[in-house]
Design an enzyme around this catalytic site. Structure first.
Site, short mmCIF file in Angstrom:
data_model
loop_
_atom_site.label_atom_id
_atom_site.label_comp_id
_atom_site.label_asym_id
_atom_site.label_seq_id
_atom_site.Cartn_x
_atom_site.Cartn_y
_atom_site.Cartn_z
N GLN A 11 23.96 -4.76 7.20
CA GLN A 11 24.05 -5.96 6.48
C GLN A 11 23.03 -6.40 5.90
O GLN A 11 22.29 -6.84 6.41
CB GLN A 11 25.11 -6.93 7.14
CG GLN A 11 26.07 -7.89 6.28
CD GLN A 11 27.22 -8.53 7.17
OE1 GLN A 11 27.42 -7.95 8.16
NE2 GLN A 11 27.52 -9.58 6.51
N SER A 89 21.45 -2.91 13.39
CA SER A 89 22.64 -3.76 13.64
C SER A 89 23.82 -2.78 13.36
O SER A 89 24.18 -1.67 13.94
CB SER A 89 22.87 -5.10 12.77
OG SER A 89 23.81 -5.80 12.96
N LEU A 90 24.50 -3.02 12.16
CA LEU A 90 25.65 -2.11 11.88
C LEU A 90 25.23 -0.66 11.76
O LEU A 90 26.07 0.30 12.00
CB LEU A 90 26.32 -2.73 10.42
CG LEU A 90 27.60 -1.93 9.83
CD1 LEU A 90 26.96 -0.67 8.89
CD2 LEU A 90 28.72 -1.44 10.86
N ARG A 114 35.05 -4.80 14.21
CA ARG A 114 33.57 -5.46 14.52
C ARG A 114 33.64 -6.54 13.33
O ARG A 114 33.24 -7.67 13.49
CB ARG A 114 32.48 -4.53 14.67
CG ARG A 114 31.15 -5.33 14.60
CD ARG A 114 30.00 -4.02 14.51
NE ARG A 114 28.58 -4.66 14.90
CZ ARG A 114 27.79 -4.93 14.24
NH1 ARG A 114 28.09 -5.09 12.80
NH2 ARG A 114 26.54 -5.38 14.42
N HIS A 189 24.17 -11.75 16.67
CA HIS A 189 23.20 -11.56 17.64
C HIS A 189 22.69 -12.44 18.52
O HIS A 189 21.32 -12.72 18.68
CB HIS A 189 21.98 -10.56 16.86
CG HIS A 189 22.56 -9.15 16.36
ND1 HIS A 189 22.82 -8.26 16.80
CD2 HIS A 189 22.54 -8.97 15.07
CE1 HIS A 189 23.18 -7.30 16.26
NE2 HIS A 189 23.22 -7.86 14.89
N GLN A 238 25.24 -5.09 21.67
CA GLN A 238 24.64 -5.47 20.65
C GLN A 238 25.02 -6.52 19.82
O GLN A 238 24.21 -7.35 19.24
CB GLN A 238 24.86 -4.20 19.76
CG GLN A 238 23.96 -3.99 18.57
CD GLN A 238 24.81 -3.54 17.35
OE1 GLN A 238 25.68 -4.25 16.49
NE2 GLN A 238 24.10 -2.28 16.81
#
Length: 296
Positions: A11, A89-90, A114, A189, A238
């Site tokens: 993102q 991340s993603l 998610r 996070h 994560q």
């Protein structure tokens, strides 16, 4: 042969119109349509929305996953294979897809849920810091409750995440060239995502992971692994864990990697890696023109 890693952005790399040029490729439209059926909304319409709908977390993550996985498919069809994969991340979900851990539909289903959970997270704040003293920052984080290092991107760029008061306290207490609050819905996070992470774990638990065809360097643990349960456990951590991208970057040369291909829109990850590992060859494949240049 040159040992190569594929890395996948998350993102923040999205852009209006990303991936639309890929419709010229055989099978691309069918993949967009299949994704839209699973999601219940049009990926192409969202990507092309002039209101920047694609930057809404609910839509950003599935759209990035679809575009990046399409690029993976084309690269593989043309005979390319990575030696290592990692995602920010993603992007880790696309890395696992590229490594053959699950199929396209399975990954998209996980990303859809998610995104829904993260878009609903209204508590908390994130902020990027650029140009700072790392020891000073780490000391301030240690002394300030309810804020953590969320993204350790490189030596000079990090993202912190926590309650608004705690993030403000760190921004006020650490000298930095630049400090910018991010336009996100929650403290991603960080431990503040624990409730969303618990809900997501119930979705993740029954999903079958296969052994990775190439080693994956995970956000919460940069050491490479192909073991299904290890990769699944790391993915489960994560949402509340830090993205250790600086350590992933440093690990790549240790793995013998000479070339890094950022597969996805923009050049965020190659920009971060360049500041950490100056000797790596860096390539971007996010558009049809870049794809054809690599193929050529």
């Amino acid at each position: 042969m040159t040992k190569t890693a594929w890395v996948f952005p998350g993102q923040g790399s999205q852009a209006i119109g990303m991936g639309v040029d890929l419709l010229e490729l055989p099978g691309a439209r069918a993949k967009f349509e299949a994704a839209s059926t699973l999601l219940g909304w049009s990926v192409l319409d969202t990507i092309q929305s002039p209101e920047d709908k694609v930057s809404n977390t609910l839509y950003t993550q599935p759209c990035l996953y679809v575009v990046e996985s399409l690029l993976v498919d084309v690269l593989k069809e043309r005979g390319y294979q990575p030696d290592r994969v990692a995602g920010h991340s993603l992007g880790e979900y696309v890395a696992l897809y590229a490594a053959g851990v699950y199929d396209f539909e399975t990954g998209l289903g996980l990303v859809k849920r998610r995104a829904e959970l993260m878009s609903q997270a209204s508590d908390g704040m994130m902020a990027a810091l650029i140009g700072f003293d790392r020891e000073e920052l780490m000391a301030k984080l240690e002394d300030t409750p309810d804020v953590v290092l969320a993204n350790d991107n490189n030596a000079g760029q990090v993202v912190i995440s926590g309650t608004p008061a705690a993030v403000d306290a760190v921004l006020a207490g650490v000298k930095a060239k630049r400090g910018v609050k991010l336009n996100v819905s929650g403290a991603f996070h960080s431990p503040l995502m624990a409730e969303a992470a618990t809900e997501f774990q119930a979705v993740l638990a029954p999903v079958a992971f296969q052994q990775a065809q190439v080693p994956v360097l995970s956000n919460v643990d940069p050491s490479p692994s192909v073991e299904p349960q290890v990769l699944k456990d790391r993915l489960a951590q994560q949402m509340t864990g830090s993205v250790r991208w600086r350590e992933i970057s440093l690990q790549l040369p240790q793995e013998g990697i000479e070339r890094v291909v950022e597969v996805g829109p923009g050049n965020v990850l190659t920009g971060l890696i360049k500041r950490t590992c100056k000797d790596l060859e860096l390539v971007n494949v996010g558009t049809l023109a870049q794809l054809e240049a690599v193929a050529g």
